[in-house]
Scaffold this motif. Structure first.
Motif, mmCIF file in Angstrom:
data_model
loop_
_atom_site.group_PDB
_atom_site.id
_atom_site.type_symbol
_atom_site.label_atom_id
_atom_site.label_comp_id
_atom_site.label_asym_id
_atom_site.label_seq_id
_atom_site.Cartn_x
_atom_site.Cartn_y
_atom_site.Cartn_z
ATOM 1 N N GLY A 180 0.801 -1.228 0.000
ATOM 2 C CA GLY A 180 0.000 0.000 0.000
ATOM 3 C C GLY A 180 0.832 1.276 0.000
ATOM 4 N N GLY A 181 2.165 1.141 0.062
ATOM 5 C CA GLY A 181 3.032 2.316 -0.043
ATOM 6 C C GLY A 181 3.739 2.721 1.234
ATOM 7 N N ALA A 182 3.508 2.010 2.335
ATOM 8 C CA ALA A 182 4.197 2.372 3.583
ATOM 9 C C ALA A 182 5.676 1.993 3.489
ATOM 10 C CB ALA A 182 3.561 1.648 4.762
ATOM 11 N N GLN A 183 6.510 2.776 4.148
ATOM 12 C CA GLN A 183 7.940 2.435 4.242
ATOM 13 C C GLN A 183 8.188 1.918 5.660
ATOM 14 O OE1 GLN A 183 10.675 5.342 2.097
ATOM 15 N NE2 GLN A 183 8.886 6.623 2.525
ATOM 16 N N LEU A 184 8.520 0.632 5.753
ATOM 17 C CA LEU A 184 8.686 0.002 7.069
ATOM 18 C C LEU A 184 10.153 -0.341 7.300
ATOM 19 C CD1 LEU A 184 5.598 -2.425 7.132
ATOM 20 C CD2 LEU A 184 5.713 0.016 7.716
ATOM 21 N N PHE A 185 10.607 -0.101 8.529
ATOM 22 C CA PHE A 185 12.006 -0.356 8.879
ATOM 23 C C PHE A 185 12.092 -1.193 10.152
ATOM 24 C CE2 PHE A 185 11.853 3.588 6.488
ATOM 25 C CZ PHE A 185 12.834 3.376 5.518
ATOM 26 N N SER A 186 12.863 -2.259 10.084
ATOM 27 C CA SER A 186 13.142 -3.073 11.267
ATOM 28 C C SER A 186 14.471 -2.628 11.880
ATOM 29 C CB SER A 186 13.222 -4.553 10.879
ATOM 30 O OG SER A 186 11.999 -4.982 10.323
ATOM 31 N N ARG A 187 14.819 -3.227 13.019
ATOM 32 C CA ARG A 187 16.083 -2.958 13.724
ATOM 33 C C ARG A 187 16.382 -1.449 13.790
ATOM 34 N NH1 ARG A 187 19.653 -5.740 10.073
ATOM 35 N NH2 ARG A 187 17.848 -6.056 8.745
ATOM 36 N N SER A 188 15.328 -0.669 14.071
ATOM 37 C CA SER A 188 15.459 0.794 14.124
ATOM 38 C C SER A 188 14.865 1.317 15.428
ATOM 39 C CB SER A 188 14.734 1.419 12.923
ATOM 40 O OG SER A 188 15.256 0.926 11.714
ATOM 41 N N PRO A 189 15.519 1.033 16.552
ATOM 42 C CA PRO A 189 14.974 1.507 17.828
ATOM 43 C C PRO A 189 14.911 3.025 17.888
ATOM 44 C CG PRO A 189 17.210 0.634 18.096
ATOM 45 C CD PRO A 189 16.782 0.301 16.696
ATOM 46 N N VAL A 190 13.766 3.534 18.304
ATOM 47 C CA VAL A 190 13.622 4.989 18.456
ATOM 48 C C VAL A 190 14.286 5.389 19.767
ATOM 49 C CG1 VAL A 190 11.965 6.859 18.803
ATOM 50 C CG2 VAL A 190 11.536 5.090 17.060
ATOM 51 N N THR A 191 15.185 6.338 19.669
ATOM 52 C CA THR A 191 15.917 6.778 20.859
ATOM 53 C C THR A 191 15.361 8.077 21.417
ATOM 54 O OG1 THR A 191 17.512 7.807 19.375
ATOM 55 C CG2 THR A 191 18.069 5.612 20.218
ATOM 56 N N ALA A 192 14.674 8.856 20.585
ATOM 57 C CA ALA A 192 14.083 10.114 21.072
ATOM 58 C C ALA A 192 12.944 10.535 20.153
ATOM 59 C CB ALA A 192 15.137 11.216 21.123
ATOM 60 N N VAL A 193 11.883 11.048 20.767
ATOM 61 C CA VAL A 193 10.763 11.627 20.006
ATOM 62 C C VAL A 193 10.723 13.101 20.370
ATOM 63 C CG1 VAL A 193 8.283 11.558 19.578
ATOM 64 C CG2 VAL A 193 9.503 9.438 20.136
ATOM 65 N N GLN A 194 11.159 13.930 19.416
ATOM 66 C CA GLN A 194 11.149 15.373 19.678
ATOM 67 C C GLN A 194 10.051 15.980 18.820
ATOM 68 O OE1 GLN A 194 15.209 15.846 18.666
ATOM 69 N NE2 GLN A 194 15.916 15.318 20.721
ATOM 70 N N ASN A 195 8.825 15.770 19.252
ATOM 71 C CA ASN A 195 7.639 16.137 18.482
ATOM 72 C C ASN A 195 7.714 15.585 17.066
ATOM 73 O OD1 ASN A 195 6.128 17.172 20.511
ATOM 74 N ND2 ASN A 195 7.037 19.195 20.345
ATOM 75 N N THR A 196 7.915 16.405 16.050
ATOM 76 C CA THR A 196 7.838 15.894 14.681
ATOM 77 C C THR A 196 9.185 15.367 14.168
ATOM 78 O OG1 THR A 196 8.158 18.130 13.894
ATOM 79 C CG2 THR A 196 5.882 17.348 14.069
ATOM 80 N N ARG A 197 10.125 15.200 15.048
ATOM 81 C CA ARG A 197 11.432 14.661 14.686
ATOM 82 C C ARG A 197 11.672 13.412 15.536
ATOM 83 N NH1 ARG A 197 16.821 17.123 13.295
ATOM 84 N NH2 ARG A 197 18.317 15.843 14.410
ATOM 85 N N VAL A 198 11.850 12.294 14.841
ATOM 86 C CA VAL A 198 12.021 11.015 15.543
ATOM 87 C C VAL A 198 13.421 10.493 15.254
ATOM 88 C CG1 VAL A 198 11.171 8.632 15.706
ATOM 89 C CG2 VAL A 198 9.546 10.499 15.341
ATOM 90 N N GLU A 199 14.175 10.266 16.317
ATOM 91 C CA GLU A 199 15.554 9.793 16.159
ATOM 92 C C GLU A 199 15.611 8.287 16.364
ATOM 93 O OE1 GLU A 199 17.930 11.695 15.235
ATOM 94 O OE2 GLU A 199 17.240 13.726 15.744
ATOM 95 N N THR A 200 16.270 7.600 15.443
ATOM 96 C CA THR A 200 16.527 6.170 15.639
ATOM 97 C C THR A 200 18.029 5.971 15.791
ATOM 98 O OG1 THR A 200 16.882 5.569 13.328
ATOM 99 C CG2 THR A 200 14.595 5.649 14.086
ATOM 100 N N ALA A 201 18.427 4.716 15.994
ATOM 101 C CA ALA A 201 19.840 4.441 16.221
ATOM 102 C C ALA A 201 20.700 5.006 15.089
ATOM 103 C CB ALA A 201 20.042 2.937 16.369
ATOM 104 N N GLN A 202 20.194 4.896 13.832
ATOM 105 C CA GLN A 202 21.034 5.310 12.699
ATOM 106 C C GLN A 202 20.340 6.269 11.748
ATOM 107 O OE1 GLN A 202 23.294 1.651 11.107
ATOM 108 N NE2 GLN A 202 21.664 0.772 12.348
ATOM 109 N N GLY A 203 19.211 6.832 12.157
ATOM 110 C CA GLY A 203 18.481 7.698 11.222
ATOM 111 C C GLY A 203 17.571 8.691 11.921
ATOM 112 N N THR A 204 16.878 9.491 11.098
ATOM 113 C CA THR A 204 15.948 10.504 11.598
ATOM 114 C C THR A 204 14.720 10.530 10.698
ATOM 115 O OG1 THR A 204 17.831 11.851 12.302
ATOM 116 C CG2 THR A 204 15.696 12.956 12.185
#
Ligand SMILES: Cc1cc2nc3c(=O)[nH]c(=O)nc-3n(C[C@H](O)[C@H](O)[C@H](O)COP(=O)(O)OP(=O)(O)OC[C@H]3O[C@@H](n4cnc5c(N)ncnc54)[C@H](O)[C@@H]3O)c2cc1C
Length: 386
Positions: A180-204
């Motif tokens: 359906g068009g979703a982009q799904l990522f595994s092994r991506s623990p979220v380390t911080a939720v700063q409102n509309t900015r979500v930090e993962t181990a290796q991405g944003t």
């Protein structure tokens, strides 16, 4: 030797998604790819929303893929208790909504759900009397509930309940989401939720809003919920296929503390004894422990009379709330949280997913109020996102 901390549901056929690397922009970021998060994704895609979904481990790596596989109507509380706690209108409305949701779960993953009913077996005279009270309340409100008296116990039978492979269901939802068009990522623990900015181990992820759909450990990601969602460990085991007993429907015993079902292949999946562990089970660890596993094994051997070898032992985290009803709310301006199903989230979790999307996008709180009624207390004033 049993497979280490692997649920009986895992047939090893799944190819995991890659982790998120670098920066990505989307409409809504969904954190958690269990049954709830994937239902959130499904609802968002139906609205034409761009979606990024993140999981710390993998699709249904948490309770959604490691549970008992029971599809039960109603709330965490037995129906008569739910009437007492939440009022008759709300208890009945939730019961009806869960019956409808079970049909949707069955339609989403054809062939997975078996509507074989379920059975509450009384452990003692007190529970027998409680079963009588439950039956009276349910029959008064036109809900399917019959007295059950057979060689495997006495209690209640609910013909509208069912059983399924919870992991297979989530894998179907995830595959549909990607189509359906979703982009799904595994092994991506979220380390911080700063409102509309979500930090993962290796991405944003940069987004317009965030929906965190995590049951156990929700309060670790969103500390606003500490004290309202409390994480517990639940443990299970499963046997090799056996014909020693025949269990046509999911069974639960001792107020639901113990629960078991027989899979179509003949395996027995059994869980319970969380209360035996006392304070030690209020933990975010999801490793099986010797005392609980020993109690489960004794129950299997003595109470159920099954000698088949144990092939799997596993555990997972579940979020509990004081009321037994989930948390569905806007915890920050653009951040919504959904979770805390008190050990019964397969059906309510999907309902809560649909409710949080309706609230976040349409400012339609009716589905939230059906589930939570007066228990719905937002921490911050509800602020509309564009
Ligand atoms: C042993 C056991 C038996 C159960 N039996 C039943 C049953 O028979 N019937 C029933 O209705 N319910 C049952 N439950 C409860 C039910 O499994 C859960 O309520 C439900 O699966 C929760 O689904 P979810 O998608 O909301 O959350 P989860 O399954 O907990 O999914 C959350 C996901 O979020 C991910 N995550 C967590 N933190 C982060 C982070 N920081 N960053 C990114 N991702 C993160 C996790 O990896 C996980 O995949 C059982 C639970 C357990 C543990």
């Amino acid at each position: 030797m049993p497979v280490a901390n692997q649920p009986v549901w895992d047939d090893g056929s799944w190819t995991t998604f890659p982790p998120l690397h670098g920066s990505i922009t989307t409409g809504t970021c969904v954190i958690g790819l269990g049954g709830t998060g994937l239902t959130v994704v499904e609802e968002l895609l139906a609205r034409g929303e761009a979606v990024v979904g993140l999981d710390a481990a993998d699709v249904a790596a948490g309770a959604a893929g490691r549970n008992g596989g029971f599809l039960l109507a109603g709330t965490y509380d037995f129906y008569h208790d739910a009437v007492r706690k939440h009022g008759r209108d709300r208890a009945l409305a939730i019961y009806h909504a869960t019956l409808v949701e079970m049909q949707r779960i069955a339609e989403a993953a054809p062939g997975n759900v078996r509507f074989v009913g379920s059975r509450r077996i009384a452990a003692d005279d007190w529970e027998l009397a409680d079963c009588q009270a439950q039956m009276a309340a349910m029959q008064a409100d036109g809900l399917a509930c019959e007295w059950y008296d057979a060689a495997d116990g006495v209690g209640l039978s609910f013909t509208t309940d069912g059983a399924f492979n919870p992991l297979a269901r989530c894998r179907v939802l995830a595959a549909n989401a990607v189509r359906g068009g979703a982009q799904l990522f595994s092994r991506s623990p979220v380390t911080a939720v700063q409102n509309t900015r979500v930090e993962t181990a290796q991405g944003t992820v940069h987004c317009n809003r965030v929906i965190a759909a995590i049951d156990g450990r929700l309060e670790q990601l969103l500390p606003e919920l500490v004290g309202r969602v409390r994480t517990a460990r639940l443990q299970m085991l499963a046997t090799a296929p056996t014909t020693e007993i025949s269990v046509p429907a999911p069974m639960y015993y001792r107020d639901g503390h113990e629960y078991w079902q027989q899979l179509p292949g003949g395996e027995i999946a059994l869980g319970g004894f969380r209360d035996l562990g006392g304070a030690a089970e209020w933990t975010s660890s999801s490793e099986p422990t010797e005392p609980i596993q020993r109690a489960l094994e004794n129950f299997l051997r003595i109470h159920l009379g099954v000698k088949a070898p144990i092939t799997h032992r596993w555990a997972a985290s579940a979020g509990y709330t004081e009321t037994g009803l989930p948390v569905i709310e806007q915890v920050r301006t653009d951040v919504w949280a959904v979770g805390g199903y008190s050990g019964t989230g397969n059906v309510i979790g999907a309902l809560a997913a649909r409710a949080v999307v309706a609230a976040a996008f349409d400012h339609d709180f009716a589905p939230v109020r059906v589930l939570l009624g007066d228990h719905w207390v937002p921490d911050v004033p509800v602020v509309a996102s564009a």
